[in-house]
Scaffold this motif. Structure first.
Motif, PDB file in Angstrom:
ATOM      1  N   ARG A 168      -5.294  -4.216 -10.100  1.00 12.19           N
ATOM      2  CA  ARG A 168      -4.939  -5.482  -9.465  1.00 12.19           C
ATOM      3  C   ARG A 168      -4.875  -6.608 -10.482  1.00 12.19           C
ATOM      4  O   ARG A 168      -5.522  -6.574 -11.517  1.00 12.19           O
ATOM      5  CB  ARG A 168      -5.922  -5.840  -8.377  1.00 12.19           C
TER       6      ARG A 168
ATOM      7  N   ILE B 100      -5.799  -1.269  -2.525  1.00 10.60           N
ATOM      8  CA  ILE B 100      -4.975  -0.738  -3.613  1.00 10.60           C
ATOM      9  C   ILE B 100      -5.825  -0.036  -4.672  1.00 10.60           C
ATOM     10  O   ILE B 100      -5.367   0.877  -5.327  1.00 10.60           O
ATOM     11  CB  ILE B 100      -4.047  -1.812  -4.240  1.00 10.60           C
TER      12      ILE B 100
ATOM     13  N   GLU C 128      -6.695  -6.539   0.473  1.00  7.85           N
ATOM     14  CA  GLU C 128      -5.609  -5.790  -0.155  1.00  7.85           C
ATOM     15  C   GLU C 128      -6.042  -5.234  -1.507  1.00  7.85           C
ATOM     16  O   GLU C 128      -5.709  -4.106  -1.876  1.00  7.85           O
ATOM     17  CB  GLU C 128      -4.372  -6.682  -0.316  1.00  7.85           C
TER      18      GLU C 128
ATOM     19  N   VAL D 235      -0.900  -4.413  -8.860  1.00  5.83           N
ATOM     20  CA  VAL D 235      -0.572  -5.214  -7.679  1.00  5.83           C
ATOM     21  C   VAL D 235      -1.064  -6.633  -7.900  1.00  5.83           C
ATOM     22  O   VAL D 235      -2.237  -6.852  -8.207  1.00  5.83           O
ATOM     23  CB  VAL D 235      -1.201  -4.617  -6.397  1.00  5.83           C
TER      24      VAL D 235
ATOM     25  N   GLU E 198       0.836  -1.210   0.000  1.00  2.02           N
ATOM     26  CA  GLU E 198       0.000   0.000   0.000  1.00  2.02           C
ATOM     27  C   GLU E 198       0.869   1.257   0.000  1.00  2.02           C
ATOM     28  O   GLU E 198       0.608   2.203  -0.761  1.00  2.02           O
ATOM     29  CB  GLU E 198      -0.928   0.016   1.216  1.00  2.02           C
TER      30      GLU E 198
ATOM     31  N   GLN F 130      -5.897   3.443  -3.926  1.00  2.00           N
ATOM     32  CA  GLN F 130      -4.656   4.168  -4.221  1.00  2.00           C
ATOM     33  C   GLN F 130      -4.482   4.409  -5.723  1.00  2.00           C
ATOM     34  O   GLN F 130      -3.478   4.966  -6.155  1.00  2.00           O
ATOM     35  CB  GLN F 130      -3.437   3.383  -3.696  1.00  2.00           C
TER      36      GLN F 130
ATOM     37  N   ALA G 143       2.458   1.619  -3.404  1.00  2.00           N
ATOM     38  CA  ALA G 143       1.467   2.026  -4.405  1.00  2.00           C
ATOM     39  C   ALA G 143       1.231   3.532  -4.333  1.00  2.00           C
ATOM     40  O   ALA G 143       1.139   4.206  -5.366  1.00  2.00           O
ATOM     41  CB  ALA G 143       0.159   1.271  -4.207  1.00  2.00           C
TER      42      ALA G 143
END
Length: 168
Positions: free
Chosen positions: A118, A111, A107, A100, A85, A114, A88
């Motif tokens: 993913r 993310i 998670e 990510v 995190e 942010q 990122a």
């Protein structure tokens, strides 16, 4: 620029080959993941950073490069999720797209917040298998198109010349 942040132990736990290897030798599973991510980096052009938990382990944070891949072991009482995190946030800007790789649902949502994209462990595995197939085809094509040597060389001499060519 594209950056791929990889939750190392999450991927090891999700990929069958790495899962099996982990049961015998965790260090070897980590090394194999890093090798595969080096292939990924070389093929896609993404910068790859692999993050491993050191949560609950006494000691300092450890960073090193292996096969041009940044490998990070988190500091004591910091999870890989927390470090990912932070990375990122720090790496995200107009010119950089952060991806990510994790199958950790919590998670993934963090993310997204942010601005990172993913990849699930399964998606990364499928992409990696495709890359390995493409590399294999490219190598076979190069070998098939290579002109035959005019001078027969023993395997030992070929190996010596190859080391010279690589500067070893």
């Amino acid at each position: 620029m594209d950056i791929l942040l990889v939750d190392g132990y999450n991927i090891i736990g999700a990929w069958p080959e790495l899962q099996e290897l982990k049961m015998k030798d965790l260090s070897a599973a980590r090394d194999l993941l890093v090798e595969k991510m080096a292939e990924y980096q070389g093929f896609t052009g993404y910068k790859v950073i692999v993050v491993f938990d050191a949560y609950g382990v006494h000691g300092l944070e450890k960073k090193y490069k292996n096969y041009q891949i940044d490998v990070i072991f988190t500091k004591e009482n910091e999870t890989a999720d927390e470090r990912i995190e932070k990375l990122a946030i720090a790496l995200s800007n107009r010119k950089t797209q952060v991806h990510v790789a994790t199958s950790d649902f919590t998670e993934q949502w963090a993310i997204f917040g942010q601005g990172a994209l993913r990849k699930s462990a399964r998606e990364l595995l499928i992409e990696m298998e495709s890359i390995e197939n493409a590399i294999g085809k490219k190598v076979k094509h190069i070998i098939d198109d290579r002109p035959a040597s005019k001078i027969e060389l023993s395997d030992e001499m070929v190996e010596i010349f190859e080391k010279w060519r690589r500067g070893e």
